[in-house]
Design a protein around this motif. Structure first.
Motif, mmCIF file in Angstrom:
data_model
loop_
_atom_site.group_PDB
_atom_site.id
_atom_site.type_symbol
_atom_site.label_atom_id
_atom_site.label_comp_id
_atom_site.label_asym_id
_atom_site.label_seq_id
_atom_site.Cartn_x
_atom_site.Cartn_y
_atom_site.Cartn_z
ATOM 1 N N ASP A 1 -0.580 5.334 3.287
ATOM 2 C CA ASP A 1 -0.282 4.315 4.296
ATOM 3 C C ASP A 1 -1.298 4.331 5.429
ATOM 4 O O ASP A 1 -1.823 5.381 5.803
ATOM 5 N N ILE A 2 -1.552 3.131 5.967
ATOM 6 C CA ILE A 2 -2.408 2.963 7.144
ATOM 7 C C ILE A 2 -1.525 2.428 8.260
ATOM 8 O O ILE A 2 -0.872 1.385 8.105
ATOM 9 N N PRO B 1 3.201 -0.638 9.118
ATOM 10 C CA PRO B 1 2.291 0.117 8.246
ATOM 11 C C PRO B 1 1.815 -0.734 7.062
ATOM 12 O O PRO B 1 2.544 -1.575 6.549
ATOM 13 N N ILE B 2 0.592 -0.497 6.668
ATOM 14 C CA ILE B 2 0.013 -1.121 5.485
ATOM 15 C C ILE B 2 0.164 -0.091 4.372
ATOM 16 O O ILE B 2 -0.375 1.008 4.472
ATOM 17 N N THR B 3 0.929 -0.420 3.349
ATOM 18 C CA THR B 3 1.292 0.580 2.350
ATOM 19 C C THR B 3 0.460 0.453 1.083
ATOM 20 O O THR B 3 0.150 -0.649 0.624
ATOM 21 N N LEU B 4 0.115 1.606 0.564
ATOM 22 C CA LEU B 4 -0.595 1.714 -0.699
ATOM 23 C C LEU B 4 0.007 2.897 -1.438
ATOM 24 O O LEU B 4 0.069 4.002 -0.893
ATOM 25 N N GLY C 1 -3.032 9.387 -1.017
ATOM 26 C CA GLY C 1 -3.757 9.574 0.229
ATOM 27 C C GLY C 1 -4.795 8.528 0.559
ATOM 28 O O GLY C 1 -5.510 8.037 -0.303
ATOM 29 N N CYS C 2 -4.847 8.182 1.833
ATOM 30 C CA CYS C 2 -5.903 7.359 2.411
ATOM 31 C C CYS C 2 -6.888 8.351 3.012
ATOM 32 O O CYS C 2 -6.595 8.993 4.013
ATOM 33 N N HIS C 3 -8.063 8.500 2.404
ATOM 34 C CA HIS C 3 -8.947 9.614 2.724
ATOM 35 C C HIS C 3 -10.105 9.274 3.661
ATOM 36 O O HIS C 3 -10.564 10.140 4.402
ATOM 37 N N GLY D 1 -6.241 -5.561 7.788
ATOM 38 C CA GLY D 1 -5.357 -5.277 8.916
ATOM 39 C C GLY D 1 -3.900 -5.554 8.609
ATOM 40 O O GLY D 1 -3.016 -5.130 9.336
ATOM 41 N N ALA D 2 -3.647 -6.286 7.516
ATOM 42 C CA ALA D 2 -2.274 -6.562 7.095
ATOM 43 C C ALA D 2 -2.079 -6.308 5.606
ATOM 44 O O ALA D 2 -0.989 -5.979 5.174
#
Length: 181
Positions: free
Chosen positions: A76-77, A90-93, A97-99, A123-124
């Motif tokens: 998540d970002i 939050p921007i979810t993936l 991990g977002c590295h 951003g979204a």
């Protein structure tokens, strides 16, 4: 990360964002009497339980906080404007991990997961834009490793390095230049 928006130094420790700001008209001297020439916030922002901060970048008027949760497919970002008491949506993936992230043309290029995918975030939303030319066999536990400082922009291209288990060939430094939407 030294912010272009407010000149503060931001960092992540566990699930907490900290900040350091030079006081107006002062010259920063960390050896001086504590707080006389700078403002320190040990907990400028706290993320939800279990999240860990891995990387930071700016996008628009937000600090973008790349995270992971150990052993779970979460990348998540969290956007944060630097002054609110909480983060934005939050921007979810769903990946491990977002590295690493870099701002390239007012979008983030994001290195996430363990299979060599490269993503773009506006951003979204977040979506895949490329994949390393490395075959990652799932069965033997081979993984690609991204490091937070392994990405940068230079002359219109994004450069990044990958590492990983010794079972994979093709690790090294790559560049990407997006030419379309």
């Amino acid at each position: 990360l030294v912010s272009k928006l407010d000149s503060k130094l931001y960092g992540g420790a566990g699930k907490v964002i900290f900040s350091l700001e030079e006081k107006s008209g002062q010259t920063f001297d960390p050896r001086g009497v504590s707080g006389t020439n700078y403002t320190w916030s040990a907990t400028a922002l706290t993320l939800p339980a279990n999240y860990r901060i891995k990387c930071l970048e700016e996008l628009g008027n937000n600090l973008m906080i790349g995270t992971f949760i150990p052993d779970l497919p979460v990348a998540d970002i969290f956007p944060w404007d630097g002054s609110a008491t909480t983060f934005g949506q939050p921007i979810t993936l769903k990946d491990f991990g977002c590295h690493a992230m870099v701002n390239a043309g007012n979008s983030l290029v994001v290195l996430a997961g363990e299979r060599g995918e490269i993503f773009k975030c506006d951003g979204a939303n977040i979506y895949p834009i490329a994949k390393l030319p490395i075959e990652v066999p799932v069965a033997n536990g081979a993984l690609i490793t991204w490091y937070p400082g392994s990405i940068c922009g230079f002359k219109g291209k994004v450069f990044f390095g990958s590492s990983g288990s010794n079972l994979l060939g093709g690790q090294g430094v790559y560049s990407i230049q997006q030419t379309g939407q």
